[in-house]
Design a protein around this motif. Structure first.
Motif, PDB file in Angstrom:
ATOM      1  N   UNK A   1      -6.289  17.777 -11.070  1.00 33.07           N
ATOM      2  CA  UNK A   1      -5.299  17.685  -9.997  1.00 33.07           C
ATOM      3  C   UNK A   1      -5.634  16.558  -9.039  1.00 33.07           C
ATOM      4  N   UNK A   2      -6.938  16.246  -8.887  1.00 36.03           N
ATOM      5  CA  UNK A   2      -7.329  15.181  -7.974  1.00 36.03           C
ATOM      6  C   UNK A   2      -6.819  13.824  -8.447  1.00 36.03           C
ATOM      7  N   UNK A   3      -6.711  13.625  -9.755  1.00 34.48           N
ATOM      8  CA  UNK A   3      -6.236  12.345 -10.277  1.00 34.48           C
ATOM      9  C   UNK A   3      -4.835  12.043  -9.767  1.00 34.48           C
ATOM     10  N   UNK A   4      -4.002  13.077  -9.673  1.00 35.28           N
ATOM     11  CA  UNK A   4      -2.643  12.854  -9.217  1.00 35.28           C
ATOM     12  C   UNK A   4      -2.537  12.548  -7.736  1.00 35.28           C
ATOM     13  N   UNK A   5      -3.605  12.824  -6.974  1.00 33.86           N
ATOM     14  CA  UNK A   5      -3.584  12.572  -5.530  1.00 33.86           C
ATOM     15  C   UNK A   5      -4.297  11.290  -5.139  1.00 33.86           C
ATOM     16  N   UNK A   6      -4.944  10.634  -6.086  1.00 32.57           N
ATOM     17  CA  UNK A   6      -5.730   9.452  -5.728  1.00 32.57           C
ATOM     18  C   UNK A   6      -4.898   8.318  -5.135  1.00 32.57           C
ATOM     19  N   UNK A   7      -3.666   8.061  -5.605  1.00 32.32           N
ATOM     20  CA  UNK A   7      -2.872   7.017  -4.923  1.00 32.32           C
ATOM     21  C   UNK A   7      -2.624   7.348  -3.458  1.00 32.32           C
TER      22      UNK A   7
ATOM     23  N   UNK B   1       2.209   8.665   8.239  1.00 34.26           N
ATOM     24  CA  UNK B   1       3.057   8.936   7.077  1.00 34.26           C
ATOM     25  C   UNK B   1       2.219   9.190   5.822  1.00 34.26           C
ATOM     26  N   UNK B   2       1.134   8.417   5.651  1.00 31.97           N
ATOM     27  CA  UNK B   2       0.288   8.594   4.468  1.00 31.97           C
ATOM     28  C   UNK B   2      -0.340   9.992   4.446  1.00 31.97           C
ATOM     29  N   UNK B   3      -0.769  10.470   5.610  1.00 28.77           N
ATOM     30  CA  UNK B   3      -1.342  11.826   5.663  1.00 28.77           C
ATOM     31  C   UNK B   3      -0.283  12.871   5.334  1.00 28.77           C
TER      32      UNK B   3
ATOM     33  N   UNK C   1       0.829  -1.211   0.000  1.00 29.27           N
ATOM     34  CA  UNK C   1       0.000   0.000   0.000  1.00 29.27           C
ATOM     35  C   UNK C   1       0.864   1.262   0.000  1.00 29.27           C
ATOM     36  N   UNK C   2       1.920   1.228   0.795  1.00 29.08           N
ATOM     37  CA  UNK C   2       2.806   2.395   0.847  1.00 29.08           C
ATOM     38  C   UNK C   2       3.550   2.589  -0.465  1.00 29.08           C
ATOM     39  N   UNK C   3       4.002   1.496  -1.073  1.00 30.27           N
ATOM     40  CA  UNK C   3       4.743   1.610  -2.338  1.00 30.27           C
ATOM     41  C   UNK C   3       3.849   2.148  -3.454  1.00 30.27           C
ATOM     42  N   UNK C   4       2.575   1.705  -3.502  1.00 29.52           N
ATOM     43  CA  UNK C   4       1.698   2.213  -4.567  1.00 29.52           C
ATOM     44  C   UNK C   4       1.452   3.709  -4.425  1.00 29.52           C
ATOM     45  N   UNK C   5       1.471   4.189  -3.169  1.00 30.35           N
ATOM     46  CA  UNK C   5       1.305   5.635  -2.972  1.00 30.35           C
ATOM     47  C   UNK C   5       2.575   6.381  -3.339  1.00 30.35           C
ATOM     48  N   UNK C   6       3.730   5.829  -2.981  1.00 29.58           N
ATOM     49  CA  UNK C   6       4.994   6.510  -3.272  1.00 29.58           C
ATOM     50  C   UNK C   6       5.250   6.576  -4.779  1.00 29.58           C
TER      51      UNK C   6
END
Length: 460
Positions: free
Chosen positions: A148-154, A269-271, A121-126
Motif C-alpha cells: 500500500x505504501x507504493x501507491x502513496x509514494x508520489x 494541498x499535498x497533505x 511536482x503537483x502533477x506527478x502527485x495527482x
C-alpha cells in the motif's frame, strides 16, 4: 482518537497480508464474531475497530507507522538543505559588483521557474508518477510484491518537495529583506529582446495586480521603469542613483506572492491529497471487500465428521464460506447449461447468467469479463467438481482481476451433479480448495452448494 488514514491503510494492508496464511474458516469466524459483538453493542463495525479487536495486546498508539517515519526523517533532513539553498540562491540573484544593476528580469524568470517546478511536482502527485522511484528504492525488483505504501509514494514525495521548497522560498525572502537593510541594492531591468519600456511596464503592472490595492508603493511607476532600463554597452553614467533602489518593494512582493504563497498553499494541498489518497486506497483495497462479506455472512458448518484423509480439505470440520447474494453467475465449461436451476442461486432482480470456458472462444470469455466489469457485486462461478481445475480457469480468474474487478468477491462453487444440482463430495472439494489456495486471492472464495435438506447450522 482516530488514526491517520495513512497509518490505518498501512496497518490494514499488513494485517490482510498476514491473514493470507490463515484458513478461510478461521478468518470467517474471527471477523464474524467481531461484527456480532459490534451489533450487540449497537455499534457499526469499522476497520480501525476490527484491527484493535484482532490485535488486543498491541497498545493503541497514534504514532505514525515506521515507514512513514522514514519519510518524515527525510523531510526534516531536507529542511536545512532547502534553507541553505534559499540563502545562497538569493545572494546569487542579488550579487552586485558595482558595474551593472541587479536585473529584475532575471528575478522574474527565476520566480517563474519556481512556479513551473511547483506545478510539475503537483502533477506527478495527482497522476501518480514516480520518475524518481528507482532513486528512493534502488533495490526494488520486479519480484517484490506491491504494498500500500507504493501507491502513496508520489503523494509523500510531493509533501516532502513542497515543504523543502517552502523553506527555500522563506529563506530567500528573509535574505532579500536582510540585504535590503544592510546594502544599497540597485535594481534595473534589461533584456536582449527589443522591448519598449511601455511593454515591459505592462508586464510589471500585470504581475503587481494582486497587491496593487494593498500596497501601491510596491507597483513601479512608468517613470521608474523608463529610468532604470540599462544596457551592458550603454552609458554607465547614472542619474539619481537612489531611484534604482525603489524596486525593492516590488521584488519583495513578487517573491512573496509568486514563490512563497503558492508553495504554502501547495504544501497544505499535498497533505490533504495524501490523506484523501489513503482513504481512496483503503476503500479500494482488495481485502476490504472480502472483510465486509465476512462481517455480514454467517459461517456454515456441515455435520460430517472430520477426516484424516490427506486428500480431504484441511479445514477442520469441512467448513466453507456460505454462498453470497449475487446477481451474476458464470457457468464454467458448459456446466448446468440445459437447466435453469442456477437461477435459484441468484437474486431475482437484474440477474444475469454467463457462459465461459470449455468450447467458448477467448474472445467470448473476454466479452464476458468486459460485461462483468461494468456490473457490481459478488460473482458466482459454477464448475464441475469432478473435473480438475485447469490452467484455463486460473487464467480466466487472473484476467478477471485485471479487468477492473480486483476487489470483487468471486465465489467458486464446484457441483457434484447437474440435473438436479447437487453438492460436491468432500474428496472433490479437496482439489478445488488447493486450487483456490494457489491463487493467493483473498477475494476468491470456495463455497458449497446450498441444499435445503443438508444438515447445517448457521452462526449468527
Amino acid at each position: 482518537m482516530s488514526k491517520s488514514p495513512v497509518t490505518l491503510l498501512l496497518a490494514f494492508d499488513d494485517q490482510v497480508r498476514r491473514d493470507q496464511n490463515q484458513s478461510a474458516l478461521f478468518l470467517h469466524r474471527r471477523d464474524r464474531r467481531y461484527a456480532l459483538d459490534c451489533h450487540a453493542q449497537q455499534q457499526k463495525p469499522s476497520l480501525a475497530g476490527w484491527l484493535n479487536h484482532i490485535t488486543p495486546h498491541r497498545p493503541e498508539t497514534l504514532q505514525p507507522d515506521a515507514r512513514i517515519k522514514r519519510w518524515q526523517r527525510l523531510s526534516r533532513l531536507l529542511l536545512p538543505v532547502g534553507a541553505l539553498l534559499g540563502v545562497v540562491t538569493m545572494l546569487g540573484l542579488l550579487f552586485y559588483d558595482g558595474s551593472q544593476q541587479i536585473n529584475v528580469t532575471v528575478i522574474i524568470g527565476f520566480v517563474a521557474l519556481q512556479g513551473l517546478l511547483a506545478l510539475l511536482t503537483t502533477l506527478q502527485a495527482l497522476f501518480g508518477w514516480r520518475p524518481w522511484g528507482r532513486l528512493l528504492t534502488p533495490g526494488r525488483g520486479t519480484d517484490r510484491p506491491t504494498t500500500a505504501l507504493d501507491g502513496l509514494q508520489p503523494q509523500l514525495a510531493a509533501c516532502t518537495a513542497h515543504q523543502t521548497a517552502l523553506v527555500f522560498t522563506l529563506a530567500g525572502l528573509l535574505t532579500l529583506l536582510a540585504m535590503i537593510v544592510v546594502q544599497d541594492l540597485a535594481f534595473g531591468w534589461s533584456t536582449t529582446l527589443r522591448t519598449s519600456a511601455e511593454s515591459y511596464g505592462a508586464l510589471i503592472h500585470g504581475l503587481a495586480t494582486p497587491w496593487q490595492a494593498l500596497w501601491p508603493a510596491a507597483v513601479p511607476s512608468m517613470a521608474l521603469i523608463e529610468q532604470t532600463q540599462f544596457f551592458r554597452l550603454g552609458d554607465p553614467r547614472i542619474a539619481e542613483p537612489a531611484r534604482y533602489g525603489d524596486w525593492w518593494p516590488f521584488v519583495c512582493m513578487l517573491w512573496l506572492t509568486y514563490a512563497v504563497l503558492p508553495r504554502l498553499l501547495l504544501t497544505l494541498f499535498a497533505r490533504l491529497h495524501l490523506r484523501t489518497q489513503a482513504r481512496r486506497q483503503l476503500l479500494r483495497h482488495p481485502g476490504r471487500q472480502s472483510l465486509l462479506y465476512r462481517f455480514d455472512a454467517p459461517t456454515v458448518e456441515t455435520a460430517s465428521s472430520p477426516s484424516t484423509d490427506p486428500a480431504m480439505p484441511h479445514q477442520p470440520e469441512n467448513q466453507f464460506h456460505s454462498l453470497p447474494a449475487s446477481r451474476d453467475l458464470i457457468r464454467w465449461g458448459g456446466v448446468a447449461h440445459d437447466t435453469d436451476e442456477p437461477l435459484t442461486l441468484m437474486e431475482r432482480d437484474n440477474s444475469r447468467l454467463f457462459d465461459a470456458g470449455g468450447t467458448a472462444s477467448l474472445a467470448h470469455d473476454q466479452a464476458v469479463l468486459n460485461e462483468l466489469a461494468e456490473r457490481e457485486g459478488p460473482v458466482i462461478l459454477l464448475a464441475r467438481a469432478w473435473e480438475p481445475p485447469t490452467g484455463e480457469l486460473a487464467d480466466f480468474i487472473q484476467e478477471a482481476r485485471r479487468s477492473r474487478s480486483r476487489d470483487r468477491l468471486l465465489a467458486l462453487v464446484p457441483i457434484g451433479g447437474e440435473q438436479p444440482l447437487t453438492p460436491a463430495s468432500p474428496r472433490q472439494l479437496a482439489q478445488w480448495q488447493r486450487f483456490v489456495e494457489r491463487q493467493k486471492d483473498a477475494n476468491l472464495w470456495i463455497c458449497q452448494l446450498p441444499t435445503p435438506d443438508r444438515e447445517a447450522r448457521q452462526h449468527g
